[in-house]
Design an enzyme around this catalytic site. Structure first.
Site, PDB file in Angstrom:
ATOM      1  N   GLN A  11      32.742  43.264  60.018  1.00  0.00           N
ATOM      2  CA  GLN A  11      33.888  42.792  61.013  1.00  0.00           C
ATOM      3  C   GLN A  11      35.430  43.590  60.323  1.00  0.00           C
ATOM      4  O   GLN A  11      35.803  44.729  61.420  1.00  0.00           O
ATOM      5  CB  GLN A  11      34.732  41.538  61.168  1.00  0.00           C
ATOM      6  CG  GLN A  11      33.589  40.678  60.785  1.00  0.00           C
ATOM      7  CD  GLN A  11      33.096  39.705  62.247  1.00  0.00           C
ATOM      8  OE1 GLN A  11      34.956  39.223  62.879  1.00  0.00           O
ATOM      9  NE2 GLN A  11      34.093  38.160  60.961  1.00  0.00           N
ATOM     10  N   TYR A  62      29.796  39.018  49.407  1.00  0.00           N
ATOM     11  CA  TYR A  62      28.778  38.366  50.288  1.00  0.00           C
ATOM     12  C   TYR A  62      29.445  36.775  49.973  1.00  0.00           C
ATOM     13  O   TYR A  62      30.279  36.424  50.360  1.00  0.00           O
ATOM     14  CB  TYR A  62      27.845  37.728  48.922  1.00  0.00           C
ATOM     15  CG  TYR A  62      27.060  36.165  48.710  1.00  0.00           C
ATOM     16  CD1 TYR A  62      25.323  37.142  48.680  1.00  0.00           C
ATOM     17  CD2 TYR A  62      26.795  35.074  49.434  1.00  0.00           C
ATOM     18  CE1 TYR A  62      24.909  35.827  48.365  1.00  0.00           C
ATOM     19  CE2 TYR A  62      26.210  33.968  49.663  1.00  0.00           C
ATOM     20  CZ  TYR A  62      25.191  33.981  49.620  1.00  0.00           C
ATOM     21  OH  TYR A  62      23.558  33.336  49.311  1.00  0.00           O
ATOM     22  N   THR A  63      28.478  36.993  51.740  1.00  0.00           N
ATOM     23  CA  THR A  63      29.622  35.448  52.891  1.00  0.00           C
ATOM     24  C   THR A  63      29.341  34.293  53.569  1.00  0.00           C
ATOM     25  O   THR A  63      29.717  33.527  53.876  1.00  0.00           O
ATOM     26  CB  THR A  63      30.892  36.474  53.911  1.00  0.00           C
ATOM     27  OG1 THR A  63      29.780  37.057  54.875  1.00  0.00           O
ATOM     28  CG2 THR A  63      31.346  37.991  53.633  1.00  0.00           C
ATOM     29  N   ASP A 103      41.136  32.522  52.173  1.00  0.00           N
ATOM     30  CA  ASP A 103      41.797  30.858  51.602  1.00  0.00           C
ATOM     31  C   ASP A 103      40.587  29.797  51.100  1.00  0.00           C
ATOM     32  O   ASP A 103      41.152  29.290  50.252  1.00  0.00           O
ATOM     33  CB  ASP A 103      41.600  31.133  53.408  1.00  0.00           C
ATOM     34  CG  ASP A 103      40.496  30.853  54.158  1.00  0.00           C
ATOM     35  OD1 ASP A 103      39.748  31.593  54.134  1.00  0.00           O
ATOM     36  OD2 ASP A 103      40.196  29.554  54.357  1.00  0.00           O
ATOM     37  N   TYR A 126      31.212  30.143  46.815  1.00  0.00           N
ATOM     38  CA  TYR A 126      31.541  30.463  47.601  1.00  0.00           C
ATOM     39  C   TYR A 126      33.569  31.653  47.161  1.00  0.00           C
ATOM     40  O   TYR A 126      33.167  32.846  47.111  1.00  0.00           O
ATOM     41  CB  TYR A 126      31.575  30.879  48.635  1.00  0.00           C
ATOM     42  CG  TYR A 126      32.110  32.334  49.947  1.00  0.00           C
ATOM     43  CD1 TYR A 126      32.118  33.861  50.002  1.00  0.00           C
ATOM     44  CD2 TYR A 126      33.398  31.456  50.633  1.00  0.00           C
ATOM     45  CE1 TYR A 126      32.748  34.676  50.355  1.00  0.00           C
ATOM     46  CE2 TYR A 126      34.536  32.680  51.339  1.00  0.00           C
ATOM     47  CZ  TYR A 126      33.961  34.108  51.296  1.00  0.00           C
ATOM     48  OH  TYR A 126      34.878  35.225  51.825  1.00  0.00           O
ATOM     49  N   LYS A 130      34.563  34.749  45.215  1.00  0.00           N
ATOM     50  CA  LYS A 130      36.069  35.619  45.290  1.00  0.00           C
ATOM     51  C   LYS A 130      37.011  35.762  44.698  1.00  0.00           C
ATOM     52  O   LYS A 130      37.678  36.548  44.435  1.00  0.00           O
ATOM     53  CB  LYS A 130      36.404  35.302  47.054  1.00  0.00           C
ATOM     54  CG  LYS A 130      35.259  35.329  47.979  1.00  0.00           C
ATOM     55  CD  LYS A 130      34.915  36.584  47.977  1.00  0.00           C
ATOM     56  CE  LYS A 130      35.843  38.073  48.718  1.00  0.00           C
ATOM     57  NZ  LYS A 130      35.484  39.071  48.947  1.00  0.00           N
TER      58      LYS A 130
END
Length: 309
Positions: A11, A62-63, A103, A126, A130
């Site tokens: 995105q 990697y989301t 966040d 996740y 991050k």
């Protein structure tokens, strides 16, 4: 100014490509697999060096939040080791890196918006991966901006706004969690803010504000309130509509825990770069309109059906 962005179809990468086309003197180049693959660290330096960046934007990640619980090694390989290699390559090339984070590095227990100095405590793989990426980036490239953002949506890729529109075309009502709060953030706004910050970095060799910043939409809402606004905006543009029913997180169990509070204070970013995000309501309306306009025929019939329900 030449921005080289990791991640070809994400995105933010897509939004940066679009935003760069509207601005003179800016060239945005996106790199993705197989040329640059964060799971294959040996590909990173050569790909970035060949692209000749003035600034590197580290956007690939990697989301898959829930899937990460089953694939921790891959999540850390991409989000921690891979992110560190991108920052290291930028350092070797003598350029800054702008790295996107999340966040989810917080546990959501704070009463109020998180600031950059608040203690981190990720709830799942996740978020932990991050956070490890943030540490890796900071360790290898002192000229770094780490931008934590949240609840990202856009006209591109898969996101919550598109999911709500799709579900509204098939259902009369949608159940959405009400107990989680945050700042919906348009990737279009993120792209504009990155370009603004990049121009500052490019134009000021003595810039001393490198570090961690929060970058999110102005104002907060819970997920069900966000869904209602999306569908009200859709209805106003002739798109699909459905009623939204509040549920608890317990009613919608997920493999990975989500922070109940994802609010991020953006005061530090605004003070450093003079760039302030739009209110999330306005940005959401713009994105909803673009999504509906992209395929008007696809929404026409479902809009009529949804309103009749």
């Amino acid at each position: 100014m030449r921005l080289v962005v990791t991640g070809r179809d994400g995105q933010v990468a897509s939004s940066l490509l679009e935003a760069g086309q509207r601005r003179d003197g800016i060239e945005v180049v996106t790199l993705g697999r197989p040329v640059l693959d964060l799971a294959r660290p040996d590909t990173v330096f050569d790909a970035l060096a060949a692209a000749r960046p003035d600034i590197v934007v580290s956007a690939a990640a990697y989301t898959a939040v829930d899937q990460a619980e089953d694939e921790p090694d891959l999540a850390f390989a991409v989000n921690a080791v891979g992110a560190g290699k991108v920052a290291e390559a930028a350092a070797k090339l003598g350029v800054p890196v702008i790295h996107l984070s999340t966040d989810y590095v917080f546990d959501g227990t704070k009463d109020g918006a998180y600031v950059e100095t608040d203690a981190t405590a990720p709830l799942g793989v996740y978020g932990a991966s991050k956070l490890a990426g943030e540490l890796a980036v900071a360790a290898v490239n002192p000229r770094h901006l780490i931008l934590r953002t949240a609840w990202v949506y856009s006209p591109f890729g898969k996101n919550f706004v598109k999911t709500m529109l799709r579900l509204a075309g098939a259902r009369g009502a949608i159940a959405v969690v009400a107990a989680q709060w945050g700042n919906p953030t348009s990737a279009l706004d993120i792209a504009d803010a990155i370009l603004h910050a990049a121009a500052v970095l490019r134009g000021d060799d003595s810039f001393d504000g490198y570090g961690i910043y929060h970058l999110a939409g102005a104002g907060d809402v819970n997920w069900s309130g966000f869904a209602r606004h999306i569908l009200e905006a859709s209805l106003s543009h002739g798109g699909p509509y459905a009623a939204v029913r509040d549920i608890t997180a317990r009613d919608y169990p997920t493999k990975a825990r989500r922070p109940a509070n994802s609010r991020l204070s953006t005061q530090k970013f605004t003070a450093a770069f003079g760039s302030e995000a739009q209110g999330w309501q306005q940005s959401t309306g713009l994105v909803v309109r673009r999504i509906l306009q992209a395929q008007p025929a696809a929404w026409k019939d479902v809009a009529i059906v949804s309103v009749k329900r």
